[in-house]
Enzyme design. Structure first.
Site, mmCIF file in Angstrom:
data_model
loop_
_atom_site.group_PDB
_atom_site.id
_atom_site.type_symbol
_atom_site.label_atom_id
_atom_site.label_comp_id
_atom_site.label_asym_id
_atom_site.label_seq_id
_atom_site.Cartn_x
_atom_site.Cartn_y
_atom_site.Cartn_z
ATOM 1 N N LYS A 114 -34.234 -10.376 -9.456
ATOM 2 C CA LYS A 114 -34.012 -8.766 -9.993
ATOM 3 C C LYS A 114 -32.266 -8.514 -10.086
ATOM 4 C CE LYS A 114 -35.708 -4.046 -9.196
ATOM 5 N NZ LYS A 114 -36.532 -3.114 -8.209
ATOM 6 N N GLY A 127 -28.018 -5.706 -16.897
ATOM 7 C CA GLY A 127 -29.061 -6.430 -16.374
ATOM 8 C C GLY A 127 -28.739 -6.798 -14.845
ATOM 9 N N ASP A 256 -46.708 -2.513 -16.921
ATOM 10 C CA ASP A 256 -46.112 -3.824 -16.680
ATOM 11 C C ASP A 256 -45.441 -3.927 -15.361
ATOM 12 O OD1 ASP A 256 -44.676 -1.322 -17.423
ATOM 13 O OD2 ASP A 256 -42.813 -2.462 -16.778
ATOM 14 N N ASN A 257 -45.951 -2.920 -14.332
ATOM 15 C CA ASN A 257 -45.672 -2.952 -12.913
ATOM 16 C C ASN A 257 -47.017 -3.116 -12.139
ATOM 17 O OD1 ASN A 257 -42.869 -2.680 -12.878
ATOM 18 N ND2 ASN A 257 -43.100 -0.388 -12.700
#
Length: 479
Positions: A114, A127, A256-257
């Site tokens: 991450k 990012g 998506d989590n």
């Protein structure tokens, strides 16, 4: 590289093929200073023997680990964000770095990142991950693990020497890269992407992979798609129950989590409850309370229904409905067992009065501090322990009478005496992780680069984990 004999690489995700990921290049960070290193879990995957230079090389510069994923892979997925479909998702600031077997139980674990740089899915983002965000995720995962929640583990946090601009905190702010250890990064959104693009063959391939690798109990079902949905439903229901007994609010329960292993992960605007309030939200942008504490089970069920949508061409509607139907009962059963374990009651004793139900009812009525109530009433609501609490007067009131009677009348946990002998339960107050405490830890770092409060909080939570582990490890799926 001196990996230990416990290191067992197994880059199985590569077998899914290039349709599931994109090779990417890590960001070239100007500096690397290790701020957190999870030696306990590093030992379980054979990376505890890395020296500092090797740790940075493989967990901040992302040189490939031996016989593992040869280059970083940004995973592809879609998802519903606050129940609105978004086909422009994917790993936007992270990637799959390696896959390793747990030396203790053989599970396949991912090392995922991450804040490791831009990918094809970064959209207009940089990012990157703020150092504050990395610190917050470490604190969240440590606390959740201590409370018996099946969570990803913060494996490494390295400060990276960049100045980041953010709208939601004072800028410029410091940067970091986090590596998490997770039991799969395959999520409901992974299935949604394939369904969106009508990639039926790839969807069947993914189902077979998930059953073989993560959900083998689904193999006994006559229909693979329905069998996988049933297994995921059970595990996600348990995750919701784990959050409830921990007083945890995830904050962003998008599809998506939500992973197919029911492992809690990806911590942004999380919170722990100060008191039992069903309407308590974690994210300032959750204006309608969609993901409020009391609505988390419904949100998880909604996400599971979206997984079922993806499987409609591979199983009939009756089979899918039957796979989803046990969610509520599974949530209730797991919540009962976990709550009894946390109170040092026999988790399997369902005879007599429902102590957990009375406990949560009294907690909601009186608004006592959430974690304090568990701490005060553990071990059978001992009168001496209650008398020593700053909330002794509240416990003596009518609102707590039924709960205390139920706890005192319940069968004790088989390891109660062992647990209560732990020094943690001799403290004056329980360890908590409320937002003001988190902000205080960060303030020391931001203002004076003082990491003492961070290290102290990690040590306190470690003591808590040692105490509650005696009670909850056998109830949970994994330590």
């Amino acid at each position: 590289m001196p990996v230990s004999p416990a290191y067992r690489p197994d880059p199985r995700h590569l077998a899914l093929g290039e349709a599931f990921y994109d090779p990417v290049t890590p960001a070239p960070f100007p500096a690397t200073v290790t701020r957190y290193r999870n030696q306990r879990w590093a030992a379980r995957v054979g990376l505890d023997t890395l020296d500092e230079a090797e740790w940075v090389a493989h967990l901040a510069r992302f040189a490939p680990l031996p016989d593992n994923v040869p280059e970083p892979l940004a995973l592809r997925y879609h998802g519903h964000q606050f129940q609105s479909y978004n086909p422009d998702l994917g790993d936007g600031r992270g990637f799959l770095h390696a896959q390793i077997r747990d030396a203790e139980d053989g599970r396949l674990l991912d090392l995922g990142t991450k804040g490791s740089g831009q990918t094809p899915y970064s959209r207009f983002g940089d990012g990157r991950l703020t150092l504050k965000g990395g610190v917050r995720e470490v604190l969240a995962t440590e606390m959740l693990e201590a409370l018996g929640v099946y969570t990803s583990k913060s494996f490494s946090l390295v400060e990276t020497g960049e100045a980041l601009m953010r709208n939601d905190e004072p800028s410029p702010t410091r940067s970091s890269v986090l590596v998490r250890l997770s039991h799969s990064h395959i999520r409901i959104g992974t299935f949604q992407r394939l369904a969106f693009h009508n990639e039926g063959a790839a969807l069947e391939k993914l189902i077979a992979y998930c059953i073989e690798t993560y959900q083998p109990r689904a193999a006994a079902h006559p229909n693979p798609a329905a069998g996988l949905l049933a297994a995921v439903t059970e595990d996600v229901a348990k995750m919701g129950a784990e959050w409830f007994q921990a007083g945890f609010v995830h904050g962003v329960l998008n599809t998506d989590n939500t992973t197919i292993t029911g492992e809690s992960f990806d911590y942004g605007p999380w919170r722990f409850l100060p008191e039992l309030d069903p309407g308590f939200t974690a994210a300032y942008f959750d204006q309608t309370g969609l993901y409020a504490f009391g609505r988390q089970p419904a949100a998880l069920y909604w996400n599971l229904c979206r997984l079922a949508d993806c499987l409609r061409h591979l199983a009939d509607e009756e089979a899918l409905a039957a796979a989803l139907e046990p969610f509520g009962a599974a949530f209730d059963a797991h919540l009962g067992r976990l709550t009894r374990a946390r109170l040092a009651l026999d988790p399997d004793d369902e005879s007599g009065v429902d102590a957990p139900a009375f406990f949560y009812r009294a907690l909601a009525r009186t608004r006592l501090p959430f974690e304090r109530a568990f701490f005060d009433l553990i071990g059978g609501a001992d009168p001496t322990r209650i008398a020593a609490s700053p909330h002794a007067e509240a416990y003596a009131g009518a609102d707590w009478a039924e709960a205390i009677a139920a706890i005192r009348g319940a069968k004790p946990h088989p390891r109660r005496e062992e647990a209560l002998a732990h020094p943690y339960f001799a403290r004056e107050a329980p360890v908590t992780m409320l937002i003001d405490e988190v902000e205080a830890v960060w303030a020391r770092i931001a203002e004076g680069d003082d990491w003492g409060a961070f290290a102290g909080k990690i040590a306190e939570v470690g003591e808590m984990r040692g105490a509650y582990g005696v009670l909850v490890d056998e109830v949970g799926r994994h330590p």
